[in-house]
Write a protein that holds these residues in place. Structure first.
Motif, PDB file in Angstrom:
ATOM      1  N   ARG A   3       0.386  -1.191  -0.426  1.00 49.08           N
ATOM      2  CA  ARG A   3       0.335  -0.645  -0.203  1.00 49.08           C
ATOM      3  C   ARG A   3       0.891   1.234   0.346  1.00 49.08           C
ATOM      4  O   ARG A   3       0.489   1.825  -0.173  1.00 49.08           O
ATOM      5  N   ARG A   4       2.191   1.282   0.269  1.00 48.07           N
ATOM      6  CA  ARG A   4       2.530   2.315   0.477  1.00 48.07           C
ATOM      7  C   ARG A   4       3.917   2.901  -0.866  1.00 48.07           C
ATOM      8  O   ARG A   4       3.552   1.949  -1.919  1.00 48.07           O
ATOM      9  N   TRP A   5       4.305   3.888  -1.208  1.00 51.13           N
ATOM     10  CA  TRP A   5       4.555   4.254  -2.538  1.00 51.13           C
ATOM     11  C   TRP A   5       6.276   3.852  -2.429  1.00 51.13           C
ATOM     12  O   TRP A   5       6.669   3.539  -3.471  1.00 51.13           O
ATOM     13  N   TRP A   6       6.557   3.320  -1.834  1.00 48.78           N
ATOM     14  CA  TRP A   6       8.236   3.470  -1.269  1.00 48.78           C
ATOM     15  C   TRP A   6       8.463   2.479  -1.885  1.00 48.78           C
ATOM     16  O   TRP A   6       9.245   1.637  -2.760  1.00 48.78           O
ATOM     17  N   ALA A   7       7.448   0.892  -2.186  1.00 50.21           N
ATOM     18  CA  ALA A   7       7.922  -0.331  -2.419  1.00 50.21           C
ATOM     19  C   ALA A   7       8.141  -0.030  -4.181  1.00 50.21           C
ATOM     20  O   ALA A   7       9.210  -0.542  -4.499  1.00 50.21           O
ATOM     21  N   PRO A   8       7.046   0.436  -4.776  1.00 48.01           N
ATOM     22  CA  PRO A   8       7.702   0.758  -6.333  1.00 48.01           C
ATOM     23  C   PRO A   8       8.657   1.562  -6.474  1.00 48.01           C
ATOM     24  O   PRO A   8       9.103   1.580  -7.323  1.00 48.01           O
ATOM     25  N   ARG A  77       1.514  -2.981 -10.031  1.00 44.72           N
ATOM     26  CA  ARG A  77       0.675  -2.040  -9.862  1.00 44.72           C
ATOM     27  C   ARG A  77      -1.043  -2.634  -9.719  1.00 44.72           C
ATOM     28  O   ARG A  77      -1.289  -1.797  -9.021  1.00 44.72           O
ATOM     29  N   ARG A  78      -0.895  -3.774  -9.585  1.00 42.30           N
ATOM     30  CA  ARG A  78      -2.050  -4.636  -9.057  1.00 42.30           C
ATOM     31  C   ARG A  78      -2.105  -4.029  -7.399  1.00 42.30           C
ATOM     32  O   ARG A  78      -3.561  -4.269  -6.967  1.00 42.30           O
ATOM     33  N   ARG A  79      -0.648  -4.416  -6.972  1.00 36.89           N
ATOM     34  CA  ARG A  79      -1.151  -4.636  -5.811  1.00 36.89           C
ATOM     35  C   ARG A  79      -0.696  -3.394  -4.941  1.00 36.89           C
ATOM     36  O   ARG A  79      -0.198  -3.392  -3.710  1.00 36.89           O
ATOM     37  N   THR A  80      -1.346  -2.186  -5.164  1.00 37.35           N
ATOM     38  CA  THR A  80      -0.676  -1.110  -4.575  1.00 37.35           C
ATOM     39  C   THR A  80      -1.172   0.760  -4.949  1.00 37.35           C
ATOM     40  O   THR A  80      -2.928   0.205  -5.055  1.00 37.35           O
ATOM     41  N   ALA A  81      -1.707   1.284  -3.834  1.00 44.07           N
ATOM     42  CA  ALA A  81      -2.897   2.097  -3.713  1.00 44.07           C
ATOM     43  C   ALA A  81      -2.951   3.126  -4.030  1.00 44.07           C
ATOM     44  O   ALA A  81      -2.903   4.457  -4.796  1.00 44.07           O
ATOM     45  N   LEU A  82      -1.282   3.232  -5.221  1.00 38.61           N
ATOM     46  CA  LEU A  82      -1.204   4.591  -6.040  1.00 38.61           C
ATOM     47  C   LEU A  82      -2.251   4.882  -7.140  1.00 38.61           C
ATOM     48  O   LEU A  82      -2.468   3.779  -7.045  1.00 38.61           O
ATOM     49  N   ALA A  83      -2.349   5.935  -7.463  1.00 38.79           N
ATOM     50  CA  ALA A  83      -3.283   6.349  -8.703  1.00 38.79           C
ATOM     51  C   ALA A  83      -1.891   5.737  -9.734  1.00 38.79           C
ATOM     52  O   ALA A  83      -1.127   5.814  -9.650  1.00 38.79           O
ATOM     53  N   PRO A  84      -3.164   5.982 -10.800  1.00 40.14           N
ATOM     54  CA  PRO A  84      -2.317   5.113 -12.068  1.00 40.14           C
ATOM     55  C   PRO A  84      -1.283   6.088 -12.281  1.00 40.14           C
ATOM     56  O   PRO A  84      -0.225   5.864 -12.997  1.00 40.14           O
ATOM     57  N   ARG A  85      -1.551   7.790 -12.893  1.00 38.90           N
ATOM     58  CA  ARG A  85      -0.679   8.194 -13.035  1.00 38.90           C
ATOM     59  C   ARG A  85       0.136   8.285 -12.091  1.00 38.90           C
ATOM     60  O   ARG A  85       1.811   8.514 -12.646  1.00 38.90           O
ATOM     61  N   SER A  86       0.106   8.754 -10.834  1.00 42.56           N
ATOM     62  CA  SER A  86       0.995   8.736 -10.162  1.00 42.56           C
ATOM     63  C   SER A  86       1.985   7.193 -10.009  1.00 42.56           C
ATOM     64  O   SER A  86       3.282   7.816  -9.756  1.00 42.56           O
ATOM     65  N   PHE A  87       1.606   6.028  -9.944  1.00 44.70           N
ATOM     66  CA  PHE A  87       2.053   5.613 -10.026  1.00 44.70           C
ATOM     67  C   PHE A  87       3.510   5.395 -11.323  1.00 44.70           C
ATOM     68  O   PHE A  87       4.275   5.016 -10.923  1.00 44.70           O
TER      69      PHE A  87
END
Length: 105
Positions: A3-8, A77-87
């Protein structure tokens, strides 16, 4: 579930370390072929074998690197809560950090 941004961020930072090679190959190809033809750069004087050989080397390296990058990020991408554009913005820019660090050194 991630769920965090730091994983990607970390995955793409790690992918950026071997991506230094294809980034450098693309840069070298651009500087010595189309940009030199336009007069924006000066071709390497010892590079007189033509650029077709470079295309044979660069194309598979960039294709394999891009495929690995896409597969890693598509599953993440399927496992994160970031918006697609931000991801995708994060995943598109972070792999260039190791190359930028090498240039800065």
């Amino acid at each position: 579930m991630v769920r965090r941004w730091w994983a990607p961020f970390l995955v793409n930072l790690l992918l950026g370390v071997p991506a230094v090679v294809p980034i450098w190959l693309v840069w070298y190809l651009l500087v010595n072929w189309p940009l030199a033809e336009l007069g924006w750069t000066v071709r390497e004087p010892t590079e007189n074998d033509g650029m077709a050989l470079w295309l044979v080397i660069v194309a598979p390296v960039v294709a394999v690197s891009g495929l690995i990058w896409w597969l890693a990020n598509e599953s993440l991408r399927r496992r994160t809560a970031l918006a697609p554009r931000s991801f995708w913005l994060l995943c598109g820019l972070v792999p260039f950090l190791p190359t930028a660090a090498l240039i800065a050194l």
